[in-house]
Write a protein that holds these residues in place. Structure first.
Motif, PDB file in Angstrom:
ATOM      1  N   GLN A 229       0.867  -1.184   0.000  1.00  0.00           N
ATOM      2  CA  GLN A 229       0.000   0.000   0.000  1.00  0.00           C
ATOM      3  C   GLN A 229       0.911   1.244   0.000  1.00  0.00           C
ATOM      4  O   GLN A 229       1.586   1.498   0.992  1.00  0.00           O
ATOM      5  CB  GLN A 229      -0.932   0.016   1.217  1.00  0.00           C
ATOM      6  CG  GLN A 229      -1.978  -1.096   1.203  1.00  0.00           C
ATOM      7  CD  GLN A 229      -2.897  -1.023   2.407  1.00  0.00           C
ATOM      8  OE1 GLN A 229      -2.716  -0.185   3.293  1.00  0.00           O
ATOM      9  NE2 GLN A 229      -3.932  -1.867   2.433  1.00  0.00           N
ATOM     10  N   TYR A 230       0.888   1.929  -1.118  1.00  0.00           N
ATOM     11  CA  TYR A 230       1.801   3.086  -1.251  1.00  0.00           C
ATOM     12  C   TYR A 230       1.335   4.187  -0.293  1.00  0.00           C
ATOM     13  O   TYR A 230       0.169   4.625  -0.333  1.00  0.00           O
ATOM     14  CB  TYR A 230       1.769   3.622  -2.675  1.00  0.00           C
ATOM     15  CG  TYR A 230       3.088   4.171  -3.150  1.00  0.00           C
ATOM     16  CD1 TYR A 230       3.535   5.424  -2.679  1.00  0.00           C
ATOM     17  CD2 TYR A 230       3.865   3.481  -4.056  1.00  0.00           C
ATOM     18  CE1 TYR A 230       4.731   5.944  -3.119  1.00  0.00           C
ATOM     19  CE2 TYR A 230       5.060   3.989  -4.504  1.00  0.00           C
ATOM     20  CZ  TYR A 230       5.509   5.212  -4.027  1.00  0.00           C
ATOM     21  OH  TYR A 230       6.710   5.742  -4.466  1.00  0.00           O
TER      22      TYR A 230
ATOM     23  N   GLN B 175      10.084   7.878  -4.031  1.00  0.00           N
ATOM     24  CA  GLN B 175      10.252   6.520  -4.574  1.00  0.00           C
ATOM     25  C   GLN B 175      11.545   5.928  -4.015  1.00  0.00           C
ATOM     26  O   GLN B 175      12.420   6.634  -3.575  1.00  0.00           O
ATOM     27  CB  GLN B 175      10.311   6.529  -6.110  1.00  0.00           C
ATOM     28  CG  GLN B 175       9.080   7.118  -6.771  1.00  0.00           C
ATOM     29  CD  GLN B 175       9.183   7.034  -8.268  1.00  0.00           C
ATOM     30  OE1 GLN B 175       8.752   6.053  -8.861  1.00  0.00           O
ATOM     31  NE2 GLN B 175       9.751   8.070  -8.890  1.00  0.00           N
ATOM     32  N   GLY B 176      11.616   4.609  -4.100  1.00  0.00           N
ATOM     33  CA  GLY B 176      12.840   3.952  -3.619  1.00  0.00           C
ATOM     34  C   GLY B 176      12.649   2.434  -3.475  1.00  0.00           C
ATOM     35  O   GLY B 176      11.545   1.895  -3.644  1.00  0.00           O
ATOM     36  N   THR B 177      13.760   1.755  -3.163  1.00  0.00           N
ATOM     37  CA  THR B 177      13.736   0.294  -2.973  1.00  0.00           C
ATOM     38  C   THR B 177      14.322  -0.036  -1.613  1.00  0.00           C
ATOM     39  O   THR B 177      15.438   0.416  -1.283  1.00  0.00           O
ATOM     40  CB  THR B 177      14.545  -0.425  -4.070  1.00  0.00           C
ATOM     41  OG1 THR B 177      13.963  -0.113  -5.340  1.00  0.00           O
ATOM     42  CG2 THR B 177      14.512  -1.933  -3.866  1.00  0.00           C
TER      43      THR B 177
ATOM     44  N   GLU C 287       6.668   1.060   5.755  1.00  0.00           N
ATOM     45  CA  GLU C 287       5.652   0.350   4.983  1.00  0.00           C
ATOM     46  C   GLU C 287       6.164  -1.023   4.539  1.00  0.00           C
ATOM     47  O   GLU C 287       5.416  -2.012   4.525  1.00  0.00           O
ATOM     48  CB  GLU C 287       5.262   1.183   3.761  1.00  0.00           C
ATOM     49  CG  GLU C 287       4.212   0.545   2.885  1.00  0.00           C
ATOM     50  CD  GLU C 287       2.880   0.341   3.616  1.00  0.00           C
ATOM     51  OE1 GLU C 287       2.109  -0.548   3.187  1.00  0.00           O
ATOM     52  OE2 GLU C 287       2.590   1.036   4.626  1.00  0.00           O
ATOM     53  N   ALA C 288       7.456  -1.110   4.231  1.00  0.00           N
ATOM     54  CA  ALA C 288       8.048  -2.389   3.822  1.00  0.00           C
ATOM     55  C   ALA C 288       8.000  -3.400   4.976  1.00  0.00           C
ATOM     56  O   ALA C 288       7.687  -4.593   4.779  1.00  0.00           O
ATOM     57  CB  ALA C 288       9.478  -2.167   3.352  1.00  0.00           C
ATOM     58  N   LEU C 289       8.260  -2.916   6.186  1.00  0.00           N
ATOM     59  CA  LEU C 289       8.216  -3.816   7.355  1.00  0.00           C
ATOM     60  C   LEU C 289       6.796  -4.324   7.593  1.00  0.00           C
ATOM     61  O   LEU C 289       6.583  -5.494   7.935  1.00  0.00           O
ATOM     62  CB  LEU C 289       8.739  -3.086   8.594  1.00  0.00           C
ATOM     63  CG  LEU C 289      10.235  -2.685   8.557  1.00  0.00           C
ATOM     64  CD1 LEU C 289      10.610  -1.900   9.813  1.00  0.00           C
ATOM     65  CD2 LEU C 289      11.118  -3.907   8.418  1.00  0.00           C
TER      66      LEU C 289
ATOM     67  N   SER D 163      10.213  -2.845  -3.751  1.00  0.00           N
ATOM     68  CA  SER D 163      10.335  -1.633  -4.565  1.00  0.00           C
ATOM     69  C   SER D 163       9.079  -0.751  -4.466  1.00  0.00           C
ATOM     70  O   SER D 163       7.955  -1.269  -4.456  1.00  0.00           O
ATOM     71  CB  SER D 163      10.574  -2.008  -6.023  1.00  0.00           C
ATOM     72  OG  SER D 163      10.652  -0.856  -6.836  1.00  0.00           O
ATOM     73  N   PHE D 164       9.317   0.574  -4.383  1.00  0.00           N
ATOM     74  CA  PHE D 164       8.232   1.575  -4.387  1.00  0.00           C
ATOM     75  C   PHE D 164       8.483   2.505  -5.587  1.00  0.00           C
ATOM     76  O   PHE D 164       9.445   3.265  -5.601  1.00  0.00           O
ATOM     77  CB  PHE D 164       8.202   2.369  -3.084  1.00  0.00           C
ATOM     78  CG  PHE D 164       7.818   1.556  -1.866  1.00  0.00           C
ATOM     79  CD1 PHE D 164       6.491   1.396  -1.511  1.00  0.00           C
ATOM     80  CD2 PHE D 164       8.817   0.973  -1.097  1.00  0.00           C
ATOM     81  CE1 PHE D 164       6.154   0.672  -0.386  1.00  0.00           C
ATOM     82  CE2 PHE D 164       8.458   0.229   0.033  1.00  0.00           C
ATOM     83  CZ  PHE D 164       7.129   0.067   0.381  1.00  0.00           C
TER      84      PHE D 164
END
Length: 209
Positions: free
Chosen positions: A132-133, A143-145, A175-177, A205-206
């Protein structure tokens, strides 16, 4: 005047008969004069004490000595003129099937690395389903990874999570966690990775479209 006898008397015959009678009487009279034998009374005494039987002496048998066979030492005769014969090399016997099954499979390191990379791609696809962005990142165009370092057990459960490389945005890292927590537990890892816990790097990746 002579006197006649009423019958004829034979004098010699009469003398013979008289002598025979005397002989018979002489032989038979001693038997009548013998005294009668009176049987003597016998006295028998019964003793109340038991009759003691003689005790037989029992001889203890002597132990039989064990005769040990005499072992003769045989000295081999070596013929100096005889040629030496090569001994056959013993063939290697394969271990039983049960023993082979107990020997752990040793997987080359290159194959292990390939399995980890393949499993990493599998986890990345599973995590991406929960992405979920963040709205603030969309508004500001961030943006980023994120590269997450995950410790996985033999069943695919997550033991620990670390951020190996940040996206430079805390919002995206958090958000990645959250995505990782929602996606776990993951599918079971390959058989070559089930011996113990292992670490795998998963890229998240975002990107704005």
């Amino acid at each position: 005047m002579s006197r006649k006898l009423p019958f004829y008397f034979d004098l010699p015959k009469a003398i013979a008969i008289s002598m025979a009678i005397h002989v018979i009487l002489m032989i038979g009279l001693p038997e009548f004069k013998k005294p009668l034998l009176i049987p003597q009374e016998m006295s028998v005494t019964i003793s109340s004490s038991p009759i003691q039987q003689p005790i037989e002496k029992i001889e203890t048998p002597q132990p039989v000595k064990k005769v040990e066979p005499i072992q003769k030492k045989i000295t081999p005769i070596i013929d100096k003129n005889a040629t030496s014969v090569a001994q056959p090399t013993p063939k290697e016997v394969a271990p039983p099937a049960e023993t082979i099954s107990k020997i752990p499979n040793i997987v080359p390191q290159e194959q292990v690395t390939q399995h980890i990379e393949s499993y990493s791609s599998l986890l990345a696809n599973a995590i991406a389903k929960y992405k979920q962005y963040p709205k603030i990142a969309q508004m500001r165009g961030w943006q980023g990874t994120v590269i997450a370092d995950l410790e996985i057990d033999t069943k695919g459960a997550v033991i620990s999570i670390k951020i190996k490389k940040s996206s430079t945005y805390e919002v995206l890292d958090n958000e990645a966690l959250e995505m990782i927590k929602k996606a776990s537990p993951f599918p079971a890892p390959p058989e070559s990775l089930r011996g113990k816990n292992f670490n795998v790097l998963v890229p998240i990746s975002f990107k704005l479209e």
